[in-house]
Design a protein around this motif. Structure first.
Motif, PDB file in Angstrom:
ATOM      1  N   ARG A  63       0.793  -1.179  -0.048  1.00 29.22           N
ATOM      2  CA  ARG A  63      -0.083   0.023  -0.018  1.00 29.22           C
ATOM      3  C   ARG A  63       0.719   1.429  -0.025  1.00 29.22           C
ATOM      4  O   ARG A  63       0.469   2.210  -0.547  1.00 29.22           O
ATOM      5  CB  ARG A  63      -0.962  -0.064   1.324  1.00 29.22           C
ATOM      6  CG  ARG A  63      -1.939   1.092   0.983  1.00 29.22           C
ATOM      7  CD  ARG A  63      -2.941   1.064   2.324  1.00 29.22           C
ATOM      8  NE  ARG A  63      -3.641  -0.364   2.397  1.00 29.22           N
ATOM      9  CZ  ARG A  63      -4.838  -0.471   1.642  1.00 29.22           C
ATOM     10  NH1 ARG A  63      -5.165   0.384   0.794  1.00 29.22           N
ATOM     11  NH2 ARG A  63      -5.302  -1.422   1.593  1.00 29.22           N
ATOM     12  N   GLU A  64       1.804   1.166   0.729  1.00 32.74           N
ATOM     13  CA  GLU A  64       2.894   2.180   0.870  1.00 32.74           C
ATOM     14  C   GLU A  64       3.542   2.562  -0.618  1.00 32.74           C
ATOM     15  O   GLU A  64       3.551   3.789  -1.267  1.00 32.74           O
ATOM     16  CB  GLU A  64       4.174   2.128   1.601  1.00 32.74           C
ATOM     17  CG  GLU A  64       4.042   2.358   3.051  1.00 32.74           C
ATOM     18  CD  GLU A  64       5.296   2.415   3.918  1.00 32.74           C
ATOM     19  OE1 GLU A  64       5.791   3.434   4.262  1.00 32.74           O
ATOM     20  OE2 GLU A  64       5.860   1.341   3.689  1.00 32.74           O
ATOM     21  N   SER A  67       0.585   4.522  -2.735  1.00 32.13           N
ATOM     22  CA  SER A  67       0.640   5.803  -2.221  1.00 32.13           C
ATOM     23  C   SER A  67       1.422   6.776  -2.874  1.00 32.13           C
ATOM     24  O   SER A  67       1.225   7.834  -3.415  1.00 32.13           O
ATOM     25  CB  SER A  67       0.502   5.874  -0.703  1.00 32.13           C
ATOM     26  OG  SER A  67      -0.652   5.295  -0.074  1.00 32.13           O
ATOM     27  N   LYS A  70       0.992   7.158  -6.606  1.00 32.35           N
ATOM     28  CA  LYS A  70      -0.129   8.168  -6.934  1.00 32.35           C
ATOM     29  C   LYS A  70       0.272   9.730  -6.800  1.00 32.35           C
ATOM     30  O   LYS A  70      -0.217  10.397  -7.397  1.00 32.35           O
ATOM     31  CB  LYS A  70      -1.103   7.934  -6.017  1.00 32.35           C
ATOM     32  CG  LYS A  70      -2.098   6.786  -6.088  1.00 32.35           C
ATOM     33  CD  LYS A  70      -3.202   6.703  -5.082  1.00 32.35           C
ATOM     34  CE  LYS A  70      -4.024   5.175  -5.408  1.00 32.35           C
ATOM     35  NZ  LYS A  70      -5.183   5.267  -4.415  1.00 32.35           N
ATOM     36  N   SER A 395      -7.321  10.026   2.428  1.00 33.72           N
ATOM     37  CA  SER A 395      -6.353   8.991   1.987  1.00 33.72           C
ATOM     38  C   SER A 395      -5.443   9.767   1.182  1.00 33.72           C
ATOM     39  O   SER A 395      -5.715  10.872   0.561  1.00 33.72           O
ATOM     40  CB  SER A 395      -7.118   7.777   1.189  1.00 33.72           C
ATOM     41  OG  SER A 395      -7.809   8.809   0.093  1.00 33.72           O
ATOM     42  N   ASP A 396      -4.424   9.019   1.027  1.00 31.23           N
ATOM     43  CA  ASP A 396      -2.911   9.584   0.074  1.00 31.23           C
ATOM     44  C   ASP A 396      -2.957  11.187   0.388  1.00 31.23           C
ATOM     45  O   ASP A 396      -2.542  12.127  -0.283  1.00 31.23           O
ATOM     46  CB  ASP A 396      -3.337   9.774  -1.245  1.00 31.23           C
ATOM     47  CG  ASP A 396      -3.970   8.228  -1.833  1.00 31.23           C
ATOM     48  OD1 ASP A 396      -2.873   7.358  -1.544  1.00 31.23           O
ATOM     49  OD2 ASP A 396      -4.747   8.222  -2.512  1.00 31.23           O
ATOM     50  N   ASN A 567      -1.804   6.939   4.116  1.00 38.98           N
ATOM     51  CA  ASN A 567      -3.190   6.358   4.326  1.00 38.98           C
ATOM     52  C   ASN A 567      -3.066   5.913   5.782  1.00 38.98           C
ATOM     53  O   ASN A 567      -2.953   4.548   5.878  1.00 38.98           O
ATOM     54  CB  ASN A 567      -3.182   5.373   3.135  1.00 38.98           C
ATOM     55  CG  ASN A 567      -3.598   5.712   1.781  1.00 38.98           C
ATOM     56  OD1 ASN A 567      -4.856   6.282   1.733  1.00 38.98           O
ATOM     57  ND2 ASN A 567      -2.763   5.598   1.017  1.00 38.98           N
ATOM     58  N   GLY A 569      -5.615   5.669   7.848  1.00 44.51           N
ATOM     59  CA  GLY A 569      -6.938   4.970   7.987  1.00 44.51           C
ATOM     60  C   GLY A 569      -7.806   5.505   9.280  1.00 44.51           C
ATOM     61  O   GLY A 569      -8.449   4.590  10.098  1.00 44.51           O
TER      62      GLY A 569
END
Length: 633
Positions: A63-64, A67, A70, A395-396, A567, A569
């Protein structure tokens, strides 16, 4: 402290530093430490994907990595990532460019700044598979991922004429105006994302010219635009329309600022008509701006000094050009600024045994102890609190943290012959320690050079070099390649110890130390100070559970910055600012600042120890010659 830290949850990509004399380091050299802005996360993901890991997170292994991808600038066709390759001055920039071009044909150079910091920088699109080899190439100091810039966008309706009271000085708006200042003879350059590239709108520049929303074609010059697509917004054309409203007789030129910071800086110079930076005459069309403006922020620009873009602003201002920049739309409460108040690390992972964690619920379980070996920052100016509650919904999220060490400075240059030389041999994982008889002087620069000599067949020595100060504190433990060149500024005066220990390769999960002979030498050096502190940012949830660490090896990247696309959460998290280095010079960096980029959102940033007066404008907007304005919706 320079560490090879465990930064990834992917077993194949682990980098582990061992600090004890009896242990060795298990690492995979595929992830060099001189990668900035999350590029290491993308390289780790690429390696994991090739090893069979599923691309669960948008085609990335973690996930890192997703991110950071993006947040990064990428080539829309090839998908390659835009990077800045910082030269170290040891190889002429022209030779380094040729070397990279010949050895890495997938690298596409897009811009250079040959004079930056005296060593230069190369910008271009790179394949992730090539990053490790380029990073370890002679002449390369670091490779920094280029992040998507931020527009300081407001409402689409123009209020320029009203706000600047143009009707008081322009007879076109007011026939009774005593003066008629309509921009005749002025040339105004504009930088933003795009001019006529958005496929999301039916409005085109030609129609705007026909409707007198823009100057006629010969007075509306476009030096460089983005390729057509759904991402461009054509905000640049909107800015040009506002300029045309205010100064209808002026010539206007546009250039994109969205192709990386080096490209942005060169386009600033091109709009000002500086020799050596103008476009082909058929494109430049004789344009030479006497005013240049932008509405763009690159969030990894230096907060405490001028960087790549700010140097371009200073260049055009020195040439007589007026420069205006948006100061962005961030509130003071989006950020935090403070003098560094050190708290020594105690014993244990919670407040029950670690006095540094008093009054917090922070649990350091799962955090590499090397990240906080040098203690913590105290957020409470009137007490003790090393954890700061922050609002972090969404997020992001883009988060940038910096301190007042110099940015990208040229490495110190060796002076005179070595004052100490020795040969060594490491076998069976042994480390070899040297204690030079000379006294090292506080604040002076030194360079330790280690080269494997591998005198007999079968030797494969790959060194890690550790420097320990007179008080027994490790100040550097560097592992960047087969051979090491370690530059450091002595934090105290006295006798220092240099230890060479072997890098270990992973053979079916077993650490097998390299072995062989080597030679070391130590030289005096001269130059401006480099990084004096290696800070890390640790994120915890409101229950004190560890979430994520920002732990770039700042001594190696030569940049005092930690950046994250987060992110987390949850709506709120806790921030702990920790320090790796256990020793620092007396004149070490002591100013800290971070910013959550909210583009006008007032509910993002510190929930305690905050201030509406926190200065959040930085980068080229704060350059000596820049005029900056902030606007809030």
């Amino acid at each position: 402290m320079i560490n090879a830290l465990t930064r990834f949850g992917i077993a194949q990509c682990m980098v582990v530093l061992c600090f004890t004399a009896a242990s060795t380091a298990l690492a995979i050299r595929a992830i060099p430490e001189n990668l900035g802005n999350g590029l290491d996360k993308l390289v780790a993901s690429d390696i994991a994907l090739k090893a069979g890991s599923p691309g669960t997170f948008g085609g990335f292994a973690t996930r890192e990595a997703e991110s950071y991808a993006k947040a990064a600038l990428r080539d829309p066709v090839s998908g390659r990532f835009l990077v800045d390759i910082m030269a170290d001055g040891q190889v002429p920039l022209a030779a380094l460019r040729s070397q990279i071009a010949s050895q890495f044909p997938l690298f596409t150079e897009t811009a250079i700044d040959a004079k930056y910091r005296g060593h230069g920088v190369i910008e271009g699109y790179v394949a992730l598979a090539d990053v490790p080899a380029i990073a370890l190439s002679k002449g390369v100091m670091s490779i920094v991922l280029q992040l998507k810039p931020v527009l300081s966008a407001g409402q689409s309706t123009s209020q320029g004429v009203l706000m600047h009271r143009v009707n008081k000085i322009n007879k076109g708006y007011n026939p009774d105006a005593k003066r008629n200042l309509d921009g005749l003879g002025q040339s105004i350059g504009v930088l933003s994302d795009s001019f006529d590239a958005s496929t999301e709108t039916t409005d085109r520049a030609a129609a705007d010219e026909a409707d007198d929303e823009l100057p006629p074609a010969n007075d509306m010059v476009v030096l460089e635009d983005l390729a057509p697509g759904t991402t461009p917004t054509d905000e640049g054309r909107g800015m040009c329309q506002i300029v045309h409203d205010i100064a209808p007789a002026a010539r206007i030129a546009f250039a994109t600022a969205f192709n990386g910071d080096v490209s942005f800086s060169n386009n600033i110079r091109a709009l000002a008509g500086l020799p050596g930076f103008t476009k082909d005459p058929s494109i430049q069309n004789g344009f030479k701006g006497n005013v240049v403006c932008d509405d763009v922020s690159y969030i990894d620009e230096p907060m405490f000094s001028d960087g790549i873009i700010a140097e371009a602003v200073n260049d055009v201002v020195a040439a007589g050009v007026t420069y205006a920049s948006s100061a962005a739309n961030n509130w003071g409460t989006n950020g935090y600024a403070s003098r560094f108040r050190p708290v020594p690390n105690g014993t244990g992972t919670t407040a029950a045994t670690n006095s540094a964690l008093a009054h917090t619920n922070i649990d350091l379980t799962g955090v590499d102890p090397a990240l906080y070996a040098g203690g913590f920052h105290n957020f409470n100016p009137n007490g003790l609190d090393v954890a700061q509650l922050t609002n972090s919904s969404g997020s992001d999220l883009r988060f940038v943290f910096q301190w007042n060490d110099p940015y990208d400075v040229t490495p110190p240059q060796i002076v005179g012959p070595p004052f100490f030389q020795a040969d060594g041999n490491s076998t069976a994982g042994q480390e070899v320690t040297f204690t030079p008889p000379d006294t090292f002087m506080e604040g002076h620069a030194y360079v330790v050079t280690e080269n494997a000599t591998n005198a007999t067949p079968g030797e494969d020595f790959d060194a890690i070099v550790r420097v320990t100060d007179p008080n027994g504190r490790v100040i550097i433990d560097q592992d960047t390649g087969v051979d090491e060149t370690v530059t450091f500024f002595a934090p105290v005066t006295g006798k220092y110890t240099i230890t060479v220990h072997p890098f270990s390769t992973d053979v079916l999960g077993v650490a097998v130390p390299t072995h062989g002979s080597f030679h070391i030498k130590i030289n005096n050096a001269t130059g401006v100070g480099r990084i004096t502190q290696d800070f890390n940012v640790l994120f915890f949830d409101t229950n004190g559970k560890f979430l994520q660490a920002l732990s770039t090896n700042n001594f190696v990247t030569n940049r005092p910055i930690e950046f994250a696309a987060l992110n987390l959460g949850s709506d709120q998290t806790q921030i702990v600012i920790a320090r790796s280095n256990t020793a620092a010079p007396s004149a070490a960096a002591n100013q800290l600042k971070y910013l959550f980029f909210g583009n006008g959102a007032a509910d993002l940033g510190p929930a305690e120890y905050n201030s509406y007066l926190t200065p959040v404008t930085y980068g080229h907007s704060a350059a000596v010659g820049a005029n900056s304005v902030a606007a809030y919706e």
